[in-house]
Design an enzyme around this catalytic site. Structure first.
Site, PDB file in Angstrom:
ATOM      1  N   LYS A   1       0.827  -1.212   0.000  1.00  0.00           N
ATOM      2  CA  LYS A   1       0.000   0.000   0.000  1.00  0.00           C
ATOM      3  C   LYS A   1       0.869   1.272   0.000  1.00  0.00           C
ATOM      4  O   LYS A   1       2.077   1.222   0.295  1.00  0.00           O
ATOM      5  CB  LYS A   1      -0.940  -0.032   1.212  1.00  0.00           C
TER       6      LYS A   1
ATOM      7  N   TYR B   1     -12.441  -2.269  -3.701  1.00  0.00           N
ATOM      8  CA  TYR B   1     -12.946  -2.355  -2.320  1.00  0.00           C
ATOM      9  C   TYR B   1     -14.467  -2.233  -2.257  1.00  0.00           C
ATOM     10  O   TYR B   1     -15.013  -1.881  -1.205  1.00  0.00           O
ATOM     11  CB  TYR B   1     -12.272  -1.289  -1.454  1.00  0.00           C
TER      12      TYR B   1
ATOM     13  N   PHE C   1     -15.427   3.548   6.867  1.00  0.00           N
ATOM     14  CA  PHE C   1     -14.062   3.914   6.471  1.00  0.00           C
ATOM     15  C   PHE C   1     -13.844   3.855   4.962  1.00  0.00           C
ATOM     16  O   PHE C   1     -12.719   4.060   4.485  1.00  0.00           O
ATOM     17  CB  PHE C   1     -13.043   3.013   7.185  1.00  0.00           C
TER      18      PHE C   1
ATOM     19  N   ARG D   1      -2.309 -14.586   4.902  1.00  0.00           N
ATOM     20  CA  ARG D   1      -2.987 -13.837   5.988  1.00  0.00           C
ATOM     21  C   ARG D   1      -2.195 -13.982   7.297  1.00  0.00           C
ATOM     22  O   ARG D   1      -2.060 -13.035   8.062  1.00  0.00           O
ATOM     23  CB  ARG D   1      -4.429 -14.329   6.203  1.00  0.00           C
TER      24      ARG D   1
ATOM     25  N   THR E   1      -5.468  -6.869  10.832  1.00  0.00           N
ATOM     26  CA  THR E   1      -5.701  -5.587  10.144  1.00  0.00           C
ATOM     27  C   THR E   1      -5.072  -4.428  10.909  1.00  0.00           C
ATOM     28  O   THR E   1      -4.442  -3.548  10.317  1.00  0.00           O
ATOM     29  CB  THR E   1      -7.227  -5.351  10.014  1.00  0.00           C
TER      30      THR E   1
ATOM     31  N   ARG F   1       2.515  -6.610   8.994  1.00  0.00           N
ATOM     32  CA  ARG F   1       1.827  -5.431   9.519  1.00  0.00           C
ATOM     33  C   ARG F   1       2.425  -4.975  10.849  1.00  0.00           C
ATOM     34  O   ARG F   1       2.523  -3.775  11.115  1.00  0.00           O
ATOM     35  CB  ARG F   1       0.328  -5.691   9.605  1.00  0.00           C
TER      36      ARG F   1
ATOM     37  N   HIS G   1      -2.196  -5.325   1.485  1.00  0.00           N
ATOM     38  CA  HIS G   1      -3.507  -5.968   1.320  1.00  0.00           C
ATOM     39  C   HIS G   1      -3.299  -7.464   1.216  1.00  0.00           C
ATOM     40  O   HIS G   1      -2.274  -7.923   0.725  1.00  0.00           O
ATOM     41  CB  HIS G   1      -4.184  -5.474   0.033  1.00  0.00           C
TER      42      HIS G   1
ATOM     43  N   GLU H   1      -9.150 -11.442  -7.307  1.00  0.00           N
ATOM     44  CA  GLU H   1      -8.332 -10.239  -7.132  1.00  0.00           C
ATOM     45  C   GLU H   1      -7.067 -10.283  -7.996  1.00  0.00           C
ATOM     46  O   GLU H   1      -6.626  -9.250  -8.498  1.00  0.00           O
ATOM     47  CB  GLU H   1      -7.987 -10.053  -5.650  1.00  0.00           C
TER      48      GLU H   1
HETATM   49  P1  ADP Z   1      -8.009  -6.647   5.849  1.00  0.00           P
HETATM   50  O1  ADP Z   1      -7.199  -5.759   4.930  1.00  0.00           O
HETATM   51  O2  ADP Z   1      -7.208  -7.111   7.023  1.00  0.00           O
HETATM   52  O3  ADP Z   1      -8.684  -7.778   5.116  1.00  0.00           O
HETATM   53  P2  ADP Z   1     -10.623  -5.366   5.963  1.00  0.00           P
HETATM   54  O4  ADP Z   1     -10.970  -6.177   4.763  1.00  0.00           O
HETATM   55  O5  ADP Z   1     -11.535  -5.426   7.137  1.00  0.00           O
HETATM   56  O6  ADP Z   1      -9.158  -5.717   6.493  1.00  0.00           O
HETATM   57  O7  ADP Z   1     -10.501  -3.834   5.563  1.00  0.00           O
HETATM   58  C1  ADP Z   1      -9.902  -3.469   4.328  1.00  0.00           C
HETATM   59  C2  ADP Z   1      -8.962  -2.309   4.584  1.00  0.00           C
HETATM   60  O8  ADP Z   1      -9.724  -1.170   5.001  1.00  0.00           O
HETATM   61  C3  ADP Z   1      -7.947  -2.512   5.716  1.00  0.00           C
HETATM   62  O9  ADP Z   1      -6.806  -3.226   5.323  1.00  0.00           O
HETATM   63  C4  ADP Z   1      -7.619  -1.074   6.095  1.00  0.00           C
HETATM   64  O10 ADP Z   1      -6.703  -0.483   5.184  1.00  0.00           O
HETATM   65  C5  ADP Z   1      -8.977  -0.405   5.938  1.00  0.00           C
HETATM   66  N1  ADP Z   1      -9.712  -0.375   7.217  1.00  0.00           N
HETATM   67  C6  ADP Z   1     -10.324  -1.405   7.836  1.00  0.00           C
HETATM   68  N2  ADP Z   1     -10.902  -1.034   8.998  1.00  0.00           N
HETATM   69  C7  ADP Z   1     -10.643   0.301   9.125  1.00  0.00           C
HETATM   70  C8  ADP Z   1     -10.964   1.296  10.106  1.00  0.00           C
HETATM   71  N3  ADP Z   1     -11.669   0.978  11.192  1.00  0.00           N
HETATM   72  N4  ADP Z   1     -10.527   2.552   9.893  1.00  0.00           N
HETATM   73  C9  ADP Z   1      -9.821   2.885   8.795  1.00  0.00           C
HETATM   74  N5  ADP Z   1      -9.485   1.992   7.821  1.00  0.00           N
HETATM   75  C10 ADP Z   1      -9.880   0.723   7.981  1.00  0.00           C
HETATM   76 MG    MG Z   2     -10.182  -7.781   3.701  1.00  0.00          MG
END
Ligand code: ADP
Ligand code: MG
Length: 138
Positions: free
Chosen positions: A10, A50, A58, A86, A92, A103, A116, A127
């Site tokens: 990212k 997304y 968010f 993962r 996250t 991370r 990601h 993806e």
């Molecule tokens: P992951 O990337 O671990 O699969 P998610 O799919 O839940 O997590 O969320 C996608 C992305 O959105 C996260 O990697 C992060 O960049 C962003 N994100 C998730 N939750 C939040 C939050 N509460 N506030 C700001 N950004 C968030």
């Molecule tokens: Mg995700």
């Protein structure tokens, strides 16, 4: 065919110049790189990628962050790629990520979290196909 998963390094991690360290950790964990390129995501692309988060509070922040600078997109292949990747990247929120995970090492916050990772085998395939044509994969 071995399982596929998509890595995106990212904008926060690219700005910190830690792409090389992240890629090395991925390679050291036994993933095969099938495709890799730099990209500057447009709002449309990031918004579409997304899409499943569109209703989340968010979402706008996420799209704005993901378009804030260049990213590296990497197609990865390995047995059990989705779950193993993962595990490698960690939770996250870096505050909750296990020691030694990507991370934990490189993320700044829950939003700006360095990488990601696909969340299911089906999404891993989809993806990778979102960013790469089959003919671009080595
Ligand atoms: P992951 O990337 O671990 O699969 P998610 O799919 O839940 O997590 O969320 C996608 C992305 O959105 C996260 O990697 C992060 O960049 C962003 N994100 C998730 N939750 C939040 C939050 N509460 N506030 C700001 N950004 C968030
Ligand atoms: Mg995700």
């Amino acid at each position: 065919m071995a399982e596929r998963t998509l890595c995106i390094i990212k904008p926060d991690a690219v700005k910190k110049n830690v792409q090389g360290s992240i890629i090395q950790k991925i390679l050291d964990s036994g993933f095969k790189m099938k495709g890799m390129r730099m990209a500057q995501l447009s709002e449309r692309e990031a918004g579409l990628f997304y899409e499943i988060h569109r209703e989340r509070p968010f979402y706008k922040e996420l799209v704005s962050f993901m378009t804030s600078g260049p990213v590296v997109v990497i197609a990865l292949e390995k047995e059990n790629a989705v779950a193993d990747y993962r595990t490698l990247i960690g939770a996250t929120d870096p505050a909750e990520a296990a020691e030694g995970t990507i991370r934990k090492l490189f993320a700044s916050s829950k939003g700006e979290n360095a990488v990601h990772g696909s969340d299911s085998v089906e999404n891993g395939m989809n993806e990778v196909a979102f960013f790469f044509r089959e003919s671009e994969l080595a």
